[in-house]
Design an enzyme around this catalytic site. Structure first.
Site: not given
Ligand code: NAP
Length: 247
Positions: A139, A152
């Site tokens: 991130s 985080y």
């Molecule tokens: N969106 C942004 O702006 C942003 C910015 C910077 C970084 N990121 C990073 O991008 C990645 C994806 O984020 P996102 O925005 O797509 O968030 P999201 O929509 O909340 O999705 C998070 C994903 O992580 C999975 N997850 C969480 N805990 C888990 C566990 N214990 N075991 C297996 N899967 C797990 C969830 O699946 P289940 O709930 O089905 O397990 C879900 O598919 C993360 O690492 C986040 O920190 C996102």
């Protein structure tokens, strides 16, 4: 088209779903890992109706046995693993003075331990085959500090320096590890923020491109690192953030 096989963690929605769909569209056979089984099957059906191949494997990345079963399932179905995308991640916005141990542990268990467990399984196989690629979703918050996000930010800083160390280990046997550092992309992880007009305006002022990213803009870079980047590219963290971390 590619005959590669990839595991994508957190493929049930958001960025992981976009990454899995993009890889599948390029011919990569994809194992969809996460805990929300119905959502994983929804993604699988969409990939299959677009002509791709996907397997659902219910997985909790914090649990070593569950992660071992994920890799066993990938090998049983596709006879190997070439690519790991460590995408599963969670956040919490709490000032340090109010942050309890459970929240800290939950964030580190998912974002850091989960990446460690999956990478260890992948690395054992990559060492045997003499090739393989892992891409870690870090991130911008791993590159800069943000009030309210100490756990985080610390966890994503760990992702970036883990990438650096493991890349140096793996280069000796021909495998690569890189990372991407997304800025803001509209997903469930920032659903609350997007409801708050004042907070959103503040966020947008920090982004030179003055908008959030589209998930496919991140997926595109992950797919490049997974299937097209030269083997000589390793340990890098590519910020995909509309310029946010440049200023
Ligand atoms: N969106 C942004 O702006 C942003 C910015 C910077 C970084 N990121 C990073 O991008 C990645 C994806 O984020 P996102 O925005 O797509 O968030 P999201 O929509 O909340 O999705 C998070 C994903 O992580 C999975 N997850 C969480 N805990 C888990 C566990 N214990 N075991 C297996 N899967 C797990 C969830 O699946 P289940 O709930 O089905 O397990 C879900 O598919 C993360 O690492 C986040 O920190 C996102």
């Amino acid at each position: 088209m590619s005959s590669l096989r990839a595991i994508v963690t957190g493929a049930s929605r958001g960025l992981g779903e976009a990454i899995a769909r993009d890889l599948a569209a390029k011919g990569v056979r994809v194992v969809l890992a996460g805990r929300s089984v119905d959502d994983l099957h929804r993604v699988r059906k969409e990939i299959e109706s677009a002509g791709g191949r996907a397997l659902v494997q219910p997985t909790d990345v914090t649990d070593a046995d569950s992660v071992a079963r994920l890799f066993d399932a990938a090998v049983a179905e596709f006879d190997g693993v070439d690519v790991l995308v460590n995408n599963a991640g969670i956040t919490a916005q709490v000032n340090l003075v109010d942050l309890d141990e459970a929240d800290w542990d939950r964030i580190f268990d998912t974002n850091v331990r989960g990446m460690f467990l999956c990478s260890r399984e992948a690395g054992r196989r990559f060492a045997e085959s003499g090739k393989g690629r892992a891409i870690n979703v870090a991130s911008v918050f791993g590159l800069v500090g943000r009030p309210g996000f100490s756990a985080y930010c610390a966890s994503k800083g760990a992702v970036i320096n883990f990438t650096r160390s493991v890349a140096a280990e793996w280069a000796r046997f021909g495998a690569q590890m890189n990372a991407v550092a997304p800025g803001y992309f509209a997903t469930d992880i920032n659903a609350d923020l997007r409801q708050d007009g004042v907070a959103m305006a503040k966020v947008l002022r920090r982004i030179p491109a003055y908008r959030m990213g589209r998930p496919e803009e991140l997926a595109n870079i992950v797919t490049y690192l997974a299937i097209a980047a030269p083997d000589f590219l390793t340990w890098q963290t590519i910020a995909v953030d509309g310029g946010e971390s440049s200023v």
